[in-house]
Design a protein around this motif. Structure first.
Motif, PDB file in Angstrom:
ATOM      1  N   ARG A   1      -0.472 -13.204 117.812  1.00  0.00           N
ATOM      2  CA  ARG A   1       0.632 -12.903 117.779  1.00  0.00           C
ATOM      3  C   ARG A   1       1.633 -12.359 119.044  1.00  0.00           C
ATOM      4  N   VAL A   2       2.252 -12.693 119.434  1.00  0.00           N
ATOM      5  CA  VAL A   2       3.191 -12.814 120.339  1.00  0.00           C
ATOM      6  C   VAL A   2       5.116 -12.715 120.185  1.00  0.00           C
ATOM      7  N   ASP A   3       5.458 -12.476 120.912  1.00  0.00           N
ATOM      8  CA  ASP A   3       5.979 -12.633 121.119  1.00  0.00           C
ATOM      9  C   ASP A   3       6.849 -13.601 121.850  1.00  0.00           C
TER      10      ASP A   3
ATOM     11  N   SER B   1      -4.174  -9.548 118.164  1.00  0.00           N
ATOM     12  CA  SER B   1      -2.973 -10.249 118.233  1.00  0.00           C
ATOM     13  C   SER B   1      -3.540 -11.807 118.312  1.00  0.00           C
TER      14      SER B   1
ATOM     15  N   GLN C   1       3.578  -4.627 127.898  1.00  0.00           N
ATOM     16  CA  GLN C   1       4.367  -4.170 127.065  1.00  0.00           C
ATOM     17  C   GLN C   1       4.020  -5.004 125.511  1.00  0.00           C
ATOM     18  N   HIS C   2       2.846  -6.211 125.740  1.00  0.00           N
ATOM     19  CA  HIS C   2       2.141  -6.259 124.355  1.00  0.00           C
ATOM     20  C   HIS C   2       0.663  -5.870 124.756  1.00  0.00           C
TER      21      HIS C   2
ATOM     22  N   LYS D   1       6.982  -9.253 117.745  1.00  0.00           N
ATOM     23  CA  LYS D   1       5.461 -10.247 117.759  1.00  0.00           C
ATOM     24  C   LYS D   1       5.785 -10.854 116.251  1.00  0.00           C
TER      25      LYS D   1
ATOM     26  N   ARG E   1       8.844 -14.377 124.675  1.00  0.00           N
ATOM     27  CA  ARG E   1       8.501 -13.599 126.306  1.00  0.00           C
ATOM     28  C   ARG E   1       7.319 -14.345 126.748  1.00  0.00           C
ATOM     29  N   PHE E   2       6.407 -14.453 125.617  1.00  0.00           N
ATOM     30  CA  PHE E   2       4.885 -15.084 125.916  1.00  0.00           C
ATOM     31  C   PHE E   2       5.034 -16.540 126.745  1.00  0.00           C
TER      32      PHE E   2
ATOM     33  N   ILE F   1       3.511  -8.459 130.024  1.00  0.00           N
ATOM     34  CA  ILE F   1       2.294  -8.334 128.949  1.00  0.00           C
ATOM     35  C   ILE F   1       1.369  -6.441 128.743  1.00  0.00           C
TER      36      ILE F   1
ATOM     37  N   ILE G   1      -5.290  -9.806 126.357  1.00  0.00           N
ATOM     38  CA  ILE G   1      -3.958  -9.215 125.105  1.00  0.00           C
ATOM     39  C   ILE G   1      -5.195  -8.570 123.716  1.00  0.00           C
TER      40      ILE G   1
ATOM     41  N   ILE H   1      10.511  -6.405 122.021  1.00  0.00           N
ATOM     42  CA  ILE H   1       8.970  -7.534 121.636  1.00  0.00           C
ATOM     43  C   ILE H   1       8.903  -7.848 120.276  1.00  0.00           C
TER      44      ILE H   1
END
Length: 219
Positions: A93-95, A212, A186-187, A55, A98-99, A184, A208, A53
C-alpha cells in the motif's frame, strides 16, 4: 531538448561526426539540466509538504518490472543481468507514482555503478515477527566506503569517482537518493545503504511498515 532531438533525427545525416558529437553533448547537457530542475522542484514540494502521498494497493512485482523496462537500454548495452525474487501476489500500500520514483532511482544507481557484465538483484524479505517489510536492491558494482555511505542521502550527495579507472556511468545530479529518502520517510519507512567496501558491491534496503503489505492468498 526536443529541438535537438528533431535536428538529429531529420538532419543527422548532414552532420559530420564531430558536429554530431557536439549535438549529443548539447542534448545530454539539456537532459541533465531538466533532471536537476525536476529534482529541485521535488525537493521544494517535499520540504513544503506540497506532495500528497496517496497510498493505494499496488503490485510490487509490476512496479519493479516497469522500472526495469524504463532502464532496459542501459541494462542491455552494459550486458547486466537482473534477478528479481518477489513472491506472486506481493502487494504494498504505497503511492504508486512516488514509489516507482524510488525504485527508479535505486535501479538507476545500480545500473550506473555496476561495470559491464555485472549483476543486480531485487528481492524482498518479511521478518516473521517484525514490524517492517524490506525491499532490497543489491548490485555487484564498485561498492562504497564508509565515508561515501555517510554522505549518500544528503543534499547534493553525489559521489565523485572520476579518474579512478572504473567503467561506470558518472552522470547524475546528486539529488536522487536525498529525494528517495524523503519519499520513503513520508511512507513511514526508512532506507539504508551497506557495502563491504570498494569493488564489493552495494546494497540498498527499503523498510516500510508491515501494514503496508498485502499478500494475496491463493484461491
Amino acid at each position: 531538448i526536443s529541438a535537438i532531438n528533431l535536428l538529429m533525427q531529420f538532419y543527422g545525416d548532414n552532420f559530420n561526426d564531430k558536429a554530431y558529437d557536439l549535438l549529443k553533448v548539447v542534448e545530454n547537457g539539456g537532459i541533465r539540466l531538466q533532471q536537476l530542475v525536476e529534482n529541485l522542484l521535488d525537493i521544494l514540494r517535499l520540504n513544503s509538504d506540497m506532495i500528497d502521498i496517496n497510498k493505494e494497493l499496488n503490485d510490487l512485482g509490476g512496479m519493479i518490472m516497469r522500472t526495469i523496462q524504463e532502464h532496459s537500454f542501459q541494462i542491455e548495452s552494459r550486458d547486466l543481468s537482473i534477478e528479481i525474487d518477489i513472491p506472486d501476489g506481493f502487494k504494498v500500500r504505497v503511492d504508486k507514482i512516488r514509489f516507482e520514483q524510488v525504485l527508479s532511482n535505486l535501479v538507476s544507481n545500480a545500473v550506473k555503478n555496476t561495470p559491464p557484465r555485472g549483476s543486480i538483484y531485487i528481492y524482498s524479505e518479511i521478518p516473521e515477527n517484525g514490524s517492517q517489510v524490506t525491499i532490497i536492491v543489491e548490485d555487484t558494482g564498485v561498492g562504497l566506503t564508509k565515508e561515501e555511505i555517510d554522505q549518500l542521502f544528503s543534499f547534493f550527495g553525489k559521489i565523485e569517482r572520476y579518474g579512478k579507472g572504473m567503467d561506470i556511468i558518472t552522470e547524475g545530479t546528486g539529488l536522487g537518493l536525498y529525494i528517495t529518502k524523503n519519499i520513503i520517510e513520508q511512507h513511514g519507512g526508512s532506507i539504508t545503504a551497506d557495502s563491504d567496501g570498494r569493488g564489493k558491491g552495494s546494497k540498498f534496503t527499503i523498510s516500510i511498515p508491515i501494514d503496508s503489505l498485502v499478500e494475496e492468498s491463493p484461491e
